[in-house]
Scaffold this active site. Structure first.
Site, mmCIF file in Angstrom:
data_model
loop_
_atom_site.group_PDB
_atom_site.id
_atom_site.type_symbol
_atom_site.label_atom_id
_atom_site.label_comp_id
_atom_site.label_asym_id
_atom_site.label_seq_id
_atom_site.Cartn_x
_atom_site.Cartn_y
_atom_site.Cartn_z
ATOM 1 C CG ASN A 68 -2.150 0.905 0.997
ATOM 2 O OD1 ASN A 68 -2.025 2.002 0.464
ATOM 3 N ND2 ASN A 68 -3.315 0.461 1.429
ATOM 4 C CG ASP A 69 1.446 3.430 3.613
ATOM 5 O OD1 ASP A 69 0.453 4.017 3.152
ATOM 6 O OD2 ASP A 69 1.522 3.038 4.796
ATOM 7 C CB THR A 70 5.919 0.321 -0.471
ATOM 8 O OG1 THR A 70 5.010 -0.746 -0.779
ATOM 9 C CG2 THR A 70 6.388 0.198 0.973
#
Length: 471
Positions: free
Chosen positions: A394-396
């Site tokens: 997700n964030d990456t």
């Protein structure tokens, strides 16, 4: 003399194996051999410590026999528990186990310091200072690592936020420093109650320092505490005049420090920012204004599109580990390769719960090392890819890290999956990442989402391609 020579030689061999084993761990191809070599070195160091029993005064024999018995009991319990837990632990829980084991190392260093200080005989101010510092750092590492373990394991789901918390922690640290200076100033000849208060405050500080840190930063925190443990062990090795402990502590401390700095750099943040910011807590994304909508697609349709692609890049994340879907994924990759599709894996430095998590997961499934690339090696290739598939990350992979200055992940290097012609994202639901912000990628025109458990989704994709090949 002969006994002392054997002990010193054993410690030298053990130290060499520690260092060489760590060197081997720098590459996925030799990491397993490196772990084995370092383990052999530890066995040699432990066995050598029992040789001290051959070189003691006769009047010390009864006490030594009791201590030897206790040591054997402790070794048996430790080996039994480690063997059982090591066999039982799932790959998804490996970061928790690392945190737990790291805490035990810090606790061991603190215990050594407590014993040395409680019966302290003057060996010089430097030894006393290092004993106190080792005890302080080891105790902080113990309690802090246990909190990190509890957070990663889902046993603690909240962060501690309160006004003036940093002031409280700073005051506690100053008191600890003052007590440490007083102990050294008094040559270690202080009340046992002061020693107890000192270690109790150190344990409390480890808890207070770790509780405010969000889950997204736990990998960095674990690495930092790993460095702390190594430092504490090195200090206590000096106090005990034990070269193996000194060298092992220095190796672990320096490696942990380097890893901490590299991870912080990979997130474009400083270690200070990790320890004293609110990253990892739920972010207020009320000001986010993301256009578009999330567009679902069936697993079978995505699989067939990938079957006819020229180049596919896979970005795995923690969701892959949770679903234990790495074997299905590689089976699917082999089908694509057999059809002439070029497939590569892109690994973000902090993908999963700790560095190397995804590499180990893929290696477990038999993925060849030459298909696995670090972010800086492959990021420029996404614009050439027909398809990028994100599995549980997700964030990456959030492009807002490059553009949205108000985002808590702004500046963090991310995988350029949004630059591929088509992006498929396998995720269990519409939840956000650890940072608590919405992912712009999921709303992009070239992105479609396949909702469901990665194991089941990949099984459906695998079957779709098999059906296509057999028709």
């Amino acid at each position: 003399m002969q006994v002392a020579f054997i002990i010193d030689s054993s410690y030298f061999i053990a130290a060499f194996l520690f260092i060489y084993g760590l060197k081997q761990m720098s590459s996925p191809r030799s990491a397993r051999a490196g772990i084995v070599l370092a383990g052999v070195g530890m066995v040699i160091a432990v066995l050598a410590s029992f040789l001290y029993s051959l070189d003691v005064r006769p009047e010390a024999k009864p006490m030594l026999q009791t201590n030897m018995l206790l040591a054997l009991v402790a070794l048996s319990l430790g080996l039994g528990w480690a063997w059982w837990s090591g066999k039982k632990v799932a790959m998804t829980a490996m970061p928790q186990m690392v945190a737990l084991y790291n805490g035990m190392g810090g606790g061991a260093a603190a215990a050594i310091a407590a014993i040395e200080l409680s019966g302290y005989q003057t060996h010089g101010s430097i030894s006393l200072l290092l004993a106190v510092l080792g005890g302080l750092i080891g105790a902080v590492s113990l309690s802090g690592s246990l909190i990190a373990w509890a957070k990663l394991d889902g046993r603690i789901n909240k962060t501690l936020r309160m006004t003036g918390l940093q002031l409280i922690n700073g005051s506690l640290l100053l008191v600890l420093g003052g007590v440490a200076i007083y102990i050294v100033w008094q040559g270690g000849q202080v009340s046992q109650w002061l020693f107890l208060a000192f270690f109790a405050m150190a344990l409390l500080y480890g808890v207070m320092m770790t509780m405010p840190i969000g889950g997204a930063d736990m990998p960095v925190v674990i690495s930092l505490y790993n460095a702390f443990t190594g430092l504490a062990v090195g200090f206590e090795g000096y106090v005990l005049n034990n070269p193996a402990l000194m060298i092992a502590g220095m190796v672990v401390g320096s490696a942990g420090t380097m890893l901490t700095l590299l991870m912080a750099k990979a997130m474009n943040r400083s270690v200070r920012n990790v320890l004293f910011s609110n990253f990892g807590a739920a972010a207020d994304d009320g000001e986010q204004n993301i256009s578009g909508s999330q567009k679902p697609i069936e697993a079978s349709d995505a699989a067939i599109n990938m079957r006819y692609a020229g180049k596919v890049i896979i970005a795995p994340g923690y969701g892959l580990a949770v679903a234990q879907a790495q074997h299905k994924l590689f089976e699917f990759v082999e089908l694509l390769q057999a059809a002439g599709v070029e497939v590569k894996f892109a690994i973000h430095p902090v993908a999963g719960r700790m560095p190397g998590h995804m590499n180990v997961l893929l290696a477990e499934a038999g993925v060849p090392y030459d298909l696995i690339f670090d972010m800086e090696e492959i990021n420029s290739e996404f614009k050439e890819a027909d398809v990028a598939i994100v599995i549980g990350a997700n964030d990456t992979v959030n492009p807002s890290a490059r553009t949205n200055k108000s985002s808590p992940i702004y500046g963090m290097p991310v995988l350029n999956v949004d630059q591929a012609r088509q992006v498929y994202v396998i995720k269990r639901g519409q939840g956000k990442g650890y940072s608590g912000v919405e992912n712009e990628l999921f709303f992009a025109d070239n992105c479609q989402l396949i909702y469901g458990d990665a194991q089941k989704v990949l099984a459906a994709m695998l079957q779709a391609v098999k059906n296509l090949e057999s028709s």
